[in-house]
Design a protein around this motif. Structure first.
Motif, PDB file in Angstrom:
ATOM      1  N   GLU A 129       0.811  -1.231   0.000  1.00  0.00           N
ATOM      2  CA  GLU A 129       0.000   0.000   0.000  1.00  0.00           C
ATOM      3  C   GLU A 129       0.840   1.276   0.000  1.00  0.00           C
ATOM      4  N   ARG A 130       2.065   1.193   0.527  1.00  0.00           N
ATOM      5  CA  ARG A 130       2.849   2.435   0.584  1.00  0.00           C
ATOM      6  C   ARG A 130       3.177   2.931  -0.824  1.00  0.00           C
ATOM      7  N   HIS A 131       3.245   2.013  -1.794  1.00  0.00           N
ATOM      8  CA  HIS A 131       3.544   2.420  -3.159  1.00  0.00           C
ATOM      9  C   HIS A 131       2.289   2.813  -3.928  1.00  0.00           C
ATOM     10  N   LEU A 132       1.143   2.390  -3.427  1.00  0.00           N
ATOM     11  CA  LEU A 132      -0.119   2.746  -4.076  1.00  0.00           C
ATOM     12  C   LEU A 132      -0.725   4.008  -3.479  1.00  0.00           C
ATOM     13  N   GLU A 133      -0.111   4.529  -2.440  1.00  0.00           N
ATOM     14  CA  GLU A 133      -0.748   5.585  -1.661  1.00  0.00           C
ATOM     15  C   GLU A 133      -1.147   6.774  -2.525  1.00  0.00           C
ATOM     16  N   ALA A 134      -0.308   7.111  -3.501  1.00  0.00           N
ATOM     17  CA  ALA A 134      -0.615   8.266  -4.342  1.00  0.00           C
ATOM     18  C   ALA A 134      -1.790   8.007  -5.274  1.00  0.00           C
ATOM     19  N   CYS A 135      -2.185   6.753  -5.403  1.00  0.00           N
ATOM     20  CA  CYS A 135      -3.287   6.400  -6.300  1.00  0.00           C
ATOM     21  C   CYS A 135      -4.591   6.183  -5.535  1.00  0.00           C
ATOM     22  N   ILE A 136      -4.529   6.298  -4.237  1.00  0.00           N
ATOM     23  CA  ILE A 136      -5.702   6.016  -3.403  1.00  0.00           C
ATOM     24  C   ILE A 136      -6.275   7.342  -2.904  1.00  0.00           C
ATOM     25  N   ALA A 137      -7.586   7.491  -3.030  1.00  0.00           N
ATOM     26  CA  ALA A 137      -8.234   8.716  -2.571  1.00  0.00           C
ATOM     27  C   ALA A 137      -8.025   8.871  -1.065  1.00  0.00           C
ATOM     28  N   PRO A 138      -7.949  10.100  -0.576  1.00  0.00           N
ATOM     29  CA  PRO A 138      -7.653  10.329   0.848  1.00  0.00           C
ATOM     30  C   PRO A 138      -8.594   9.584   1.788  1.00  0.00           C
ATOM     31  N   GLN A 139      -9.902   9.654   1.482  1.00  0.00           N
ATOM     32  CA  GLN A 139     -10.842   8.997   2.399  1.00  0.00           C
ATOM     33  C   GLN A 139     -10.666   7.481   2.367  1.00  0.00           C
ATOM     34  N   HIS A 140     -10.247   6.952   1.210  1.00  0.00           N
ATOM     35  CA  HIS A 140     -10.026   5.509   1.119  1.00  0.00           C
ATOM     36  C   HIS A 140      -8.766   5.096   1.875  1.00  0.00           C
ATOM     37  N   TRP A 141      -7.751   5.953   1.787  1.00  0.00           N
ATOM     38  CA  TRP A 141      -6.520   5.647   2.538  1.00  0.00           C
ATOM     39  C   TRP A 141      -6.803   5.590   4.040  1.00  0.00           C
ATOM     40  N   ASP A 142      -7.521   6.582   4.498  1.00  0.00           N
ATOM     41  CA  ASP A 142      -7.832   6.621   5.934  1.00  0.00           C
ATOM     42  C   ASP A 142      -8.650   5.407   6.346  1.00  0.00           C
ATOM     43  N   SER A 143      -9.596   5.045   5.489  1.00  0.00           N
ATOM     44  CA  SER A 143     -10.428   3.877   5.786  1.00  0.00           C
ATOM     45  C   SER A 143      -9.580   2.613   5.813  1.00  0.00           C
ATOM     46  N   LEU A 144      -8.652   2.507   4.841  1.00  0.00           N
ATOM     47  CA  LEU A 144      -7.774   1.328   4.774  1.00  0.00           C
ATOM     48  C   LEU A 144      -6.912   1.230   6.025  1.00  0.00           C
ATOM     49  N   MET A 145      -6.385   2.357   6.468  1.00  0.00           N
ATOM     50  CA  MET A 145      -5.508   2.373   7.631  1.00  0.00           C
ATOM     51  C   MET A 145      -6.259   2.084   8.937  1.00  0.00           C
ATOM     52  N   LYS A 146      -7.581   2.239   8.900  1.00  0.00           N
ATOM     53  CA  LYS A 146      -8.353   1.930  10.107  1.00  0.00           C
ATOM     54  C   LYS A 146      -8.279   0.456  10.447  1.00  0.00           C
ATOM     55  N   GLY A 147      -7.866  -0.334   9.462  1.00  0.00           N
ATOM     56  CA  GLY A 147      -7.680  -1.753   9.742  1.00  0.00           C
ATOM     57  C   GLY A 147      -6.680  -1.985  10.848  1.00  0.00           C
ATOM     58  N   LEU A 148      -5.782  -1.033  11.044  1.00  0.00           N
ATOM     59  CA  LEU A 148      -4.782  -1.168  12.100  1.00  0.00           C
ATOM     60  C   LEU A 148      -5.408  -1.070  13.480  1.00  0.00           C
ATOM     61  N   ASP A 149      -6.644  -0.592  13.524  1.00  0.00           N
ATOM     62  CA  ASP A 149      -7.302  -0.474  14.828  1.00  0.00           C
ATOM     63  C   ASP A 149      -7.694  -1.837  15.386  1.00  0.00           C
ATOM     64  N   HIS A 150      -7.767  -2.835  14.518  1.00  0.00           N
ATOM     65  CA  HIS A 150      -8.186  -4.157  14.989  1.00  0.00           C
ATOM     66  C   HIS A 150      -7.056  -4.802  15.773  1.00  0.00           C
ATOM     67  N   GLU A 151      -7.342  -5.094  17.014  1.00  0.00           N
ATOM     68  CA  GLU A 151      -6.325  -5.614  17.936  1.00  0.00           C
ATOM     69  C   GLU A 151      -5.711  -6.895  17.403  1.00  0.00           C
ATOM     70  N   GLU A 152      -6.584  -7.746  16.753  1.00  0.00           N
ATOM     71  CA  GLU A 152      -6.099  -9.085  16.406  1.00  0.00           C
ATOM     72  C   GLU A 152      -5.056  -9.106  15.308  1.00  0.00           C
ATOM     73  N   PHE A 153      -5.008  -8.049  14.462  1.00  0.00           N
ATOM     74  CA  PHE A 153      -3.953  -8.134  13.462  1.00  0.00           C
ATOM     75  C   PHE A 153      -3.163  -6.849  13.314  1.00  0.00           C
ATOM     76  N   TYR A 154      -3.145  -6.048  14.367  1.00  0.00           N
ATOM     77  CA  TYR A 154      -2.344  -4.828  14.291  1.00  0.00           C
ATOM     78  C   TYR A 154      -0.875  -5.161  14.014  1.00  0.00           C
ATOM     79  N   TYR A 155      -0.359  -6.124  14.768  1.00  0.00           N
ATOM     80  CA  TYR A 155       1.079  -6.398  14.622  1.00  0.00           C
ATOM     81  C   TYR A 155       1.408  -7.037  13.290  1.00  0.00           C
ATOM     82  N   SER A 156       0.560  -7.967  12.839  1.00  0.00           N
ATOM     83  CA  SER A 156       0.865  -8.607  11.559  1.00  0.00           C
ATOM     84  C   SER A 156       0.767  -7.596  10.431  1.00  0.00           C
TER      85      SER A 156
END
Length: 2029
Positions: A900-927
């Motif tokens: 995703e770091r290489h696609l970031e410029a191709c992703i709309a801002p609201q989509h990037w933020d939504s995608l990064m919200k996945g990190l909020d999930h405790e079960e796979f934050y570290y992975s």
């Protein structure tokens, strides 16, 4: 000023003078020469006194304006020497000047707002305009650098009251025009910044008041655009950018340049191009390319051009095309007439070169764009009319002729782009010609004819332009044809046309006249051109036609087509550089081709033509196969070279686009060269027309022969000495009159038989000779004699003017090698071979490639060729480097899922933020943090969160199992490498010099580079290459998930990446939460991102592709010139027919007088014609050429059935019999049926294949060498069958061929499989006599054939042969084998199974030989290895190995090893019972029981008992982080935390930002609150273009980044919406029978709307409801009555109502109401929209004028947003100068320096991007200054400060479009903190011996705040400054070694204004008096280094000393002078 040395020998140092400087006047003298350099702080002349108010003026003295709060005043006498005392949210002056808090008159001006960056600084040229400006009436100063306050919201004004008000000098001016609103600065002095940070927080009309004291806007710092457009992010993988330089100097840049470079993707984040990680950890660019110095342009003058006129046209054009001075020459706007004439003459000569078309194109491309064409030539032509001198006038026709021919060449090469360029010239030419003719000048008819031709062509092109069919210069010019007349073959396109493909248009063909003459040479050429073209076009035409009819068939993928081969899902992956130009790596689906055996297949051979289309062949891309690798083909990869027309269409093609590819079987490259040759050849240049065209049978002698011509035949005699003994007059007879046959030597003397002698005479005495004869008759032998005779007597036919070689042309490489090897026996030098790969070592030295390598060749090349070669290759190298980088990225995108770091410029801002919200999930934050969020999102993750998705993959892909099984299939052993048919054809086709195949090493390096790049770019790869090269996350994945799960994931990924469906941008916009999408939609969205990413790279490298291609084509022409030099010096040139066609232009130049064509029966007539040049005087055609020596019984099969008579050579009677068989010749009969193979038109017969393989094995057992045996078969399908049965270890060395490819070859034993055997009795090409002849005439000693003889007997020729075989007993159902050891034993074999009776090649008796080991040989009787020296005894070894009695388990011949019997043992270390090999000690065995030990942490070990316990406990434990938050981490991490390893805190930040929204970052991403993540709340405002703003939370929306929607009937704008559109200049299309607009498309129409009803009928048969000239609405008043008459405007039900349909949305409205609606002026700058759906109206001719006016208004708004070009360029130059002069930045942050340098070179900078760059420059400079000053602090303190600086730099590196107020606040606070910290640490180091315990405690208290990790608040700053002020007296400032008070006293005592203090290279400080400009050099009394300078210029080793007086520039400098000039200008105004 003169620089004089100080008069005192050793003046005191600065430290010595500091006390004296404050003494009273008269205590000493300031030793100063007139305007010289003062001695360093000698006794002063006058007392230290307070300077007058304003004496310390200068840029940035006042405190900066706080953002958003007002600035605060400084306090005199406070802590002010090293620490900033300025407003909170400001950045201090970056330029290094001392910021003073301006006090009232009389106030102590020591208060400083800026840290002196201590230590020895280098001078930096200042980059802000108004520094040090003089004030009147008080201290009123514009800020010099920093924040630009451009509060320009549409019309606000500023009123500055009290004191002097200085506006900014340049840059974006204060356009604060906010609709009449004002700001008031009241009380005291108001200062506007000159340049710096733009604070665009307009607060919508609020008024700010600055009261009390002086309000001064701050000087230095970044621009606050508050747009929040670019939000940086901390990446959670190993590719974090923290503090690491990732900028590329040139080439593929990091992409953090979203404000420039003309990109399609200018989103808010960077597009990362991978740079290979370096050992140091910083990710550097792969190759740092610094800008090269531009080459000095060599001017072209009159004499030079005159010299060129004497040269060959080829030399002229190559010289000019590679000259750097050509462009400069033609750029002149005024020239003398004589110079214009000379240039036209030279250009005419250059353009006449037929061999150098690419150089001509390059040359004319420069001419086309030049002032010479646009200004000089029209002026010259128009001036002809006024010429008074008759002699001069009469010379004009010649020059006019040259100009017209130049115009012809320009139009033919640039039909689209040249029409407009030559319009003026073409207008004045006829007028001048008419005037000259009227004055008596003779204008030739040819000139008028040529001019008329040019005018007609231009008229034709203008019509095509209006039609919209002329859009590019690859348009093919067609001559207008009379009605009913066929198109001339000279202008026909070689490639199939649209009509041929779609309309099944039957071509016009003429029959080939076999007997009788042709009407004319033109018709002869036309006939052969059309027939040859039809030969390859017909299969493609008919195949595509059949394919188009089959598109709807479900079984299309399995369907077979007769004429074409189809490849599905073909994708153009990436461009590659080859020696011949740009080729493309193409991938196709191999699933339908799984049965294809690529090594043998004729598919995709070199030179084959393919046609690609993705729209059912409405548009086609044509290409040829440029490189074939069977290994790559098996993976679905081939390299293609597209033709010129197709290359223009490739710009928009992405790797994700799917094409259907169709291949025709013809070898197109051979066709192309010959067809082009036929089009180019002039009729008068064809030799031998009277024989070839007119069919004259009376053949004359060659023109070079006369009656008296004598030949020397001595070298031809086999034994000259013996001949002389027989004939006394032998010497005389060796030189004979060649045309007198009676004088010739006898045939015995020449070693010839009668027919050979006749052939020799004919060949040497007739200008056209044809020699034919069956195999074995010695045609090759005679051919060599002919060449030998001609070479011996070359003085006869060779001219003295130019060397002319003999040209030998052969159909195949093999024949060429054989013939040239024969010539080599008598001609050891002077040969050149041009053809495919040669297998001959002897001939290798004669290939073009080898001859070019010779140093003397290069040395002897003409200078113009050498110069051009260097020029072109350097261009190619540069383009290739750039192209290669981009191509690697494109290829990698197809190898897996992009991170995703290489696609970031191709992703709309609201989509990037939504995608990064996945990190909020405790079960796979570290992975996710360690691996990739996008993998988790796409269902390819490693956690419980996504495991269910992985488990579902199998259900979604039921075909996966079969594919996996196929993947696991593999041949058990290596099979025989048969010389494949494909390889043989390839070797014939590829001209050796063309070979594109890369060395294996380079290929592996490229693959490795792509793999390494993929490891960085991809989150998961398709290929199983993780080991050793995979990215860190992949390695982790391997232990977190099972192999089965990983396989499922990759299978899922493969399926999804092959799919074509991608989400539309419109569909994507409506999505808010990415995690709510189903898996299919996620992949569709990913494919949209991927396509955007690919499109960006594709467009980025397009220019480099075009550059490389153009250079490669020029290089190819240059190579031809080089080759011409080689061929001209040769005596014999040998070429294949393909080589001769390719080199046809060279052959015309070489002019071979004698041409010999070998294998002439195989060569098409058209091929031969294109080989001949007009200089050819002698043509010799020789038929089948090989001699064979076969035993008599084999020869009987050919004679008399095929040849009437064959004589046996005596040697064949001595052949021994074939061992192991009863007969030397035998045909085995059978009736086993053949099989048609699944792919292709071939056949196989497994019965025959098995029999032949077993027979081959049997002969190998007879001790025949593999090289003595050849297996032949009549079909390629049988080769595949044979290979599967022939393991390499058994059959290595045995040759296996198809009969056709074995022509000219022979071997001792031939095994022949005839294959065909079917009920229908179809024999195929086995009935062709030539094939039969070749098949039966290859064996020398033994021929064994197997086939269905009953079926073949129906063929007459076979019937005769079979009859002969039966007579001799050489045919039967079984072959009789005969044992060599037991001759009486016979074995009959009729099937492969029968060979089991002779398993070892002997018979069934046992061998019974006793071996050396005592065992008996177990084999059956074998004729080989009779002494058993190679035999290996396979009986089991019986030796006892251990005390337990276990025996050896190996074979007898193998050495015994340790005992490996598995036994139970107790492991001594742990006591567990384990199964262990007997010989293995228990102490060495690793116990497999689970370990039960407790780790140091208390958790149980998770490894095996025998393994060492893990040091990294994986248990999750809760810890408290440095920031104070708690979270779970793996246990082992807690240990690392103790040693200072940071752990990323994921606790939500939730701080309220300045914009009012809550921060969406985490504790870690916000650096514990020091740098907040930019606000991500969506903006959602509508922009002027009608799009919604895509950026988050911005005060002022940036230019729209979406694709522009503007389009007209002609074209569509391809730019970004926020960029200015180019106006369409095509003629307006709005016309009807009543009115027509005559303006351009982009201009308002000059005709009224037509309201006459339309008279057309709709499809339904009812009348149209529209208006005349408008598109008919798709609604009917009858059929759609209710919908049409629905009331909207109110006139819908009127009986005469007419309707208009809006093309943009399709809604239909009543015209009167819509007219009124569209005409309304709503006083808003925006497009009119559909009244129903609000779609903007862009494309509508009726309302075109309204649309155009609105668009024009929008363009003006865009222009205003973009900013004035002059101002932008001025700012660019200013910043470039500032950057170049900033040595500190360049030294300390070199990669940032290069990044800024690149950004400033961007072609499309705007005001906003300029602002961003200036902010970045200021900030990076501050960081560089602090980095530079770290040498002043203690070594032990540097690491901590460096870490903090790295964090600042990491935040600065985040991609953004502008800085928000929050970002500025955060950055300035942190830099303020670090500046204070650095200064404190510097003081501590200087006073390290003077710090008391109390002082140390106070310092620790201050350091605790300054080194804290929380945000540096205003309260913190106030507290720190208060404490620091108390420390002022105790800690002296570092650097100068004196306190601040002492420094001030010294400066005051000297009394010089700012900018007079300097330092030598070693940092010793001195002063220059008077104007401050250095006028002489002297020596530093401290170190004797140079000080001073000359002519007001300081020595380059010296620099300004800002630490003394805070100056930012020298008093005498360009900056100071500019400021002075500006101030005077301002006063005048």
């Amino acid at each position: 000023m003169a620089a004089t040395a100080p008069p005192r020998p050793s003046p005191p140092r600065l430290a010595e003078g500091k006390a004296k400087a404050a003494a009273a006047a008269g205590e000493g003298e300031w030793c100063e020469g007139p305007g010289g350099i003062g001695a360093i702080f000698a006794e002063p002349r006058r007392p230290a006194e307070e300077p007058a108010a304003g004496a310390m003026e200068g840029a940035g003295q006042g405190p900066g304006l706080r953002l958003p709060r007002a600035g605060r005043r400084g306090h005199a006498g406070r802590w002010d020497t090293g620490f900033i005392q300025q407003g909170r949210n400001r950045i201090n002056n970056v330029s290094g000047q001392t910021h003073k808090t301006v006090a009232q008159a009389g106030e102590n001006p020591q208060a400083s707002n800026y840290t002196l960056l201590l230590g020895q600084r280098e001078e930096r040229s200042e980059y802000f305009f108004s520094q040090g400006r003089r004030n009147q009436g008080g201290q009123t100063n514009s800020g010099a650098t920093g924040h630009w306050n451009e509060q320009e919201n549409e019309g606000r004004g500023k009123w500055y009251r009290g004191g002097q008000t200085h506006e900014r000098a340049r840059g974006p001016w204060n356009e604060q025009e906010n609709e009449g609103r004002r700001r008031r600065y009241q009380g005291g002095q108001a200062y506007d910044r000159d340049r710096g940070l733009w604070n665009e927080q307009d607060n919508e009309g609020r008024v700010r008041r600055y009261q009390g004291g002086r309000a001064c806007e701050k000087a230095g710092g970044p621009w606050n655009m508050q747009e929040n457009e670019v939000r940086g992010r901390r990446y959670h993988s190993g590719q974090a950018l923290s503090g690491q330089a990732q900028e590329d100097a040139r080439g593929l840049r990091n992409g953090q340049e979203n404000e420039g470079k003309g990109r399609s993707i200018q989103l808010r984040r960077s597009m990362h191009f991978y740079q290979k990680p370096t050992p140091g950890g910083a990710q550097l660019s792969e190759q740092l390319q610094l800008s090269e110095q531009p080459q000095q342009v060599k001017k072209i003058g009159y004499k030079f051009l005159e010299g060129l006129l004497q040269k060959d046209p080829s030399e002229v054009v190559i010289t000019l095309a590679s000259s750097s001075g050509l462009k400069e020459l033609l750029s002149q706007t005024a020239m003398k007439p004589s110079f214009v004439q000379l240039i036209c003459q030279v250009l005419r000569k250059a353009c006449s070169s037929r061999m150098d078309r690419q150089s001509v194109q390059q040359l004319l491309g420069v001419v086309k764009e030049s002032n010479f064409l646009k200004i000089c030539l029209p002026q010259y032509v128009s001036d002809m009319v006024t010429e008074a001198v008759p002699a001069v006038r009469h010379q004009y026709p010649e020059h006019i002729g040259n100009i017209i021919l130049l115009l012809q060449d320009l139009i033919s090469i640039f039909p689209a782009s040249s029409v407009q360029k030559i319009s003026i010239l073409l207008t004045v030419l006829p007028a001048s010609i008419n005037a000259l003719r009227a004055s008596g000048v003779d204008i030739t008819e040819e000139t008028e004819k040529n001019l008329n031709k040019v005018q007609m062509l231009v008229q034709h092109l203008q019509e095509k332009r209006r039609e919209g069919t002329l859009r590019a210069d690859n348009y093919t010019l067609m001559q207008p044809q009379a009605d009913g007349q066929e198109e001339t073959y000279r202008t026909m396109t070689i490639y199939p046309t649209y009509n041929e493909v779609h309309h099944d248009e039957k071509p016009f063909l003429r029959p080939n006249i076999v007997s009788g003459r042709y009407e004319s040479t033109s018709i002869y050429l036309d006939t052969h051109f059309r027939l040859l073209r039809e030969d390859f076009v017909r299969p493609l035409r008919e195949g595509i036609s059949e394919l188009l009819q089959s598109f709807e068939d479900k079984g299309l993928r399995k369907k077979k087509f007769d004429d074409i081969r189809i490849y599905f899902d073909t994708r153009i992956i990436a461009p590659l550089c080859s020696p011949t130009g740009v080729v493309y790596k193409v991938q196709f689906d191999t699933k339908p081709l799984k049965f294809v055996r690529w090594q043998n297949s004729r598919r995709l051979l070199y030179g084959s033509l393919v046609c690609m289309s993705k729209d059912h062949f409405e548009t086609c891309l044509f290409a040829t196969v440029s490189n074939r690798d069977s290994t790559d083909l098996a993976k679905g990869i081939v390299e293609l070279c597209f033709n010129a027309q197709s290359q223009a269409l490739l710009a928009e093609v992405r790797p994700s686009d799917s094409f259907l590819m169709v291949e025709t079987t013809a070898y197109f490259e051979a066709y192309r060269h010959v067809l082009e040759g036929l089009q180019e050849i002039q009729e008068e240049d064809i030799p031998f027309q009277k024989y070839i065209v007119e069919c004259d049978a009376q053949v004359k002698e060659p023109k070079y022969l006369t009656v008296d011509t004598t030949y020397n035949f001595a070298p031809l005699t086999e034994d000259p000495v013996a001949d002389e003994e027989r004939a006394p007059d032998g010497l005389r007879r060796q030189s004979v009159r060649v045309l007198d046959h009676n004088q010739w030597p006898s045939m015995e003397t020449l070693g010839l038989d009668e027919s050979q002698m006749e052939a020799l005479r004919l060949a040497l005495t007739k200008e056209l000779a044809i020699i034919q004869g069956p195999p074995g008759t010695g045609k090759t032998y005679v051919g060599l004699k002919i060449v030998q005779a001609l070479l011996t007597n070359k003085n006869v036919w060779q001219t003295t003017v130019q060397n002319s070689p003999i040209l030998v042309v052969c159909y195949t490489n093999h024949a060429l090698d054989q013939f040239l090897e024969g010539i080599y026996t008598f001609q050891k030098h002077g040969m050149v071979r041009v053809g495919g790969r040669s297998s001959s070592e002897v001939l290798k030295q004669f290939t073009l490639r080898e001859l070019r390598k010779k140093c003397e060749f290069r040395h002897n090349l003409p200078m113009h060729l050498r110069r051009a070669y260097v020029n072109i290759t350097s261009q190619m190298k540069q383009a290739e480097e750039e192209l290669h980088k981009g191509a690697k990225h494109l290829e990698c995108t197809t190898h897996g899922v992009l991170h995703e770091r290489h696609l970031e410029a191709c992703i709309a801002p609201q989509h990037w933020d939504s995608l990064m919200k996945g990190l909020d999930h405790e079960e796979f934050y570290y992975s996710a943090a360690q691996h990739s969020v996008i993998l988790e999102w796409l269902g390819l993750g490693v956690t419980v969160f996504t495991q269910s998705a992985a488990e579902d993959i199998e259900a979604e892909n039921p075909g996966g199992q079969q594919e996996r099984e196929e993947e696991q299939e593999g041949e058990a052993e290596e099979l025989l490498e048969i010389p494949e048919e494909a390889d043989l054809i390839q070797a014939d086709r590829v001209i050796e010099d063309e070979e594109a195949a890369k060395p294996q090493k380079r290929k592996e390096e490229e693959h490795r580079a792509v793999r390494e790049l993929a490891s960085v770019l991809l989150a998961m790869k398709l290929e199983n290459e993780e080991e050793g090269t995979a990215q860190p996350q992949q390695k982790t994945v391997q232990w977190e998930i099972t192999a089965t799960q990983r396989k499922k994931m990759k299978q899922k990924m493969r399926v999804e990446l092959c799919k074509l469906s991608a989400m539309t941008e419109l569909e994507a916009k409506s999505i808010q939460d990415l995690w709510q999408l189903d898996l299919s939609s996620r992949w569709r969205l990913y494919r949209l991102w991927l396509q955007t990413y690919q499109g960006f790279i594709r467009r980025r490298i397009l220019q480099h592709e075009q550059q490389y291609q153009a250079a490669a084509e020029r290089l190819a022409e240059l190579r031809l010139q080089e080759d011409l030099c080689i061929l001209k010096e040769a005596k014999v040139v040998g070429m294949t027919t393909t080589g001769a066609a390719k080199y046809r232009q060279i052959l015309q130049k070489v002019e071979p007088r004698i041409v010999i064509v070998e294998e002439a029966a195989e060569v098409l007539e058209a091929h031969t014609i294109t080989t001949l040049s007009k200089a050819c005087q002698h043509l010799i055609l020789i038929g089948d050429h090989q001699q064979h020596r076969m035993r008599p019984e084999i020869a009987q099969l050919l004679s008399p059935h095929i040849y009437q008579e064959l004589e046996n050579h005596p040697s064949v009677l001595k052949y021994e019999n074939v061992k192991g068989v009863l007969s030397n010749l035998f045909f085995v009969e059978h009736d086993f049926p053949e099989q048609e193979i699944q792919e292709g038109k071939s056949h196989q017969n497994p019965h025959e294949a098995r029999f032949v393989v077993e027979l081959c094995k049997y002969f190998l057992c007879q001790d025949y060498l593999p090289s003595q045996i050849t297996i032949l078969t009549t079909y390629t399908g049988q080769l595949f069958c044979l290979r599967k049965l022939m393991p390499a270890k058994t059959f290595a060395g045995v040759k296996v061929y198809v009969v056709d490819k074995y022509q000219g070859e022979e071997n001792d034993i031939i095994l022949l499989s005839l294959v065909r055997s079917n009920k229908e009795e179809r024999t195929g090409f086995l009935q062709i006599p030539n094939r039969i002849c070749v098949a039966l005439s290859r064996a020398k000693k033994g021929l064994y054939c197997i086939g269905n003889m009953r079926m073949l007997g129906k063929v007459p020729l076979w019937s005769k042969i079979i009859h002969t075989l039966r007579e001799k007993g050489n045919i039967g159902r079984s072959l009789i084998l005969c044992c060599q050891n037991h001759p009486e034993t016979k074995t009959l074999v009729s099937t492969a199974a029968d060979f089991s009776k002779v398993p070892e090649g002997g018979c069934s008796h046992p061998c019974e030989f006793r071996l050396s080991c005592g065992h008996v040989c177990t084999r059956a009787c074998h004729p080989y290895d009779t002494q058993h020296k190679k035999y290996q005894c396979l009986k089991p070894c019986q030796k006892v190995l251990c005390t337990k009695g276990h025996r050896c388990q190996q074979s007898c011949y193998e050495p015994c090893g340790p005992c490996m019997v598995i036994v139970e043992k107790t492991i001594s270390k742990c006591g567990h019972l384990q199964m262990v090999p007997c010989s293995c000690p228990d102490s060495e065995f690793v116990c497999q029981e689970p370990c039960q030990k407790k780790l140091n942490c208390g958790h149980t070990c998770n490894r095996f008992c025998g393994q060492e316990c893990t040091t990294r406990c994986p248990e999750l434990v809760k810890v408290t982080l440095q920031c104070g938050h708690t979270q779970k981490v793996k246990c082992w991490i807690t240990e690392e935390m103790k040693h200072g390893k940071p752990v990323e805190c994921k606790t939500k930040c939730s701080v309220t930002l300045e914009c009012g929204h809550a921060c969406s970052g985490s504790c870690h991403t916000c650096f514990e609150g020091r740098f907040h993540k930019p606000c991500s709340s969506p903006c959602k405002r509508f922009l002027v273009c009608s799009h919604k703003c895509q950026q988050p939370c911005t005060v002022e929306c940036p230019p729209c980044q979406l694709e522009c929607q503007n389009h007209c009937v002609h074209s569509r704008c391809k730019k970004k919406c926020g960029e200015r559109c180019f106006p369409c200049v095509e003629p307006c299309e709005w016309q009807c029978q009543h009115y027509q607009c005559t303006n351009l498309c982009s201009e308002p129409c000059n005709r009224p709307r037509c309201d006459v009803p339309c008279t057309k009928l709709l499809r339904c048969g009812h009348p149209c409801i529209g208006l005349c000239g408008e598109p008919c609405p798709n609604k009917c008043l009858v059929c759609d009555h209710e919908e049409v008459t629905q009331i909207f405007f109110g006139f819908e039900e009127d009986p005469d109502a007419r309707f208009v349909q809006l093309e943009d949305c399709g809604h239909v409205f009543e015209s009167q109401g819509l007219d009124h609606y569209m005409d309304e002026d709503d006083d808003v700058v925006k497009l009119k929209v559909c009244p129903v759906c609000q779609t903007p109206v862009r494309k509508n001719l009726r309302y075109g004028t309204i649309v155009k006016r609105r668009l024009d208004e929008i363009e003006k708004v865009k222009e205003k947003i973009q900013g004035p070009a002059q101002e932008i360029e001025s700012s660019r130059q200013r910043l470039q100068a500032a950057l170049i002069g900033n040595a500190v930045l360049q030294r300390n942050l070199p990669h940032k320096y290069l990044m800024l340098e690149d950004k400033l070179k961007a072609s499309d900078l705007s005001i906003k991007s300029i602002g961003l760059i200036e902010n970045q420059l200021n900030f990076y400079k501050r960081v560089a200054d602090l980095t530079d000053s770290m040498s002043k602090i203690d070594v032990n303190e540097r690491k901590g400060l460096k870490k903090r600086l790295d964090e600042v730099q990491e935040w600065l590196d985040m991609p953004r479009i502008s800085f928000t107020g929050q970002e500025l606040s955060d950055l300035q606070a942190e830099i303020q903190r670090l500046t204070l910290l650095q200064s404190l640490l510097s003081r501590c180091k200087s006073a390290s011996g003077m710090i008391t315990t109390a002082l140390a405690a106070e310092i620790a208290c201050v350091r605790e705040i300054l080194e804290g990790t929380k945000k540096f608040t205003e309260a913190d700053e106030a507290a720190v400054k208060a404490q620091l002020e108390r420390l002022c007296t105790a800690l002296p400032v570092s650097g100068l070694g004196i306190s601040e008070a002492e420094r001030v006293q010294i400066v005051r005592a000297i009394g010089c204004p700012r900018g007079h203090w300097f330092k030598c290279r070693n940092g010793h400080i001195y002063v220059i008096g008077e104007c401050g400009g250095a006028m002489e050099r002297s020596r530093c009394p401290e170190c004797h280094a140079v000080i001073g300078g000359t002519n007001h210029a300081l020595d380059s080793t010296n620099s300004l000393a800002p630490e003394m007086d805070g100056a930012t520039h020298a008093a005498w400098s360009e900056t100071a002078n500019n400021l002075l000039n500006f101030e005077e200008l301002r006063l005048l105004l």
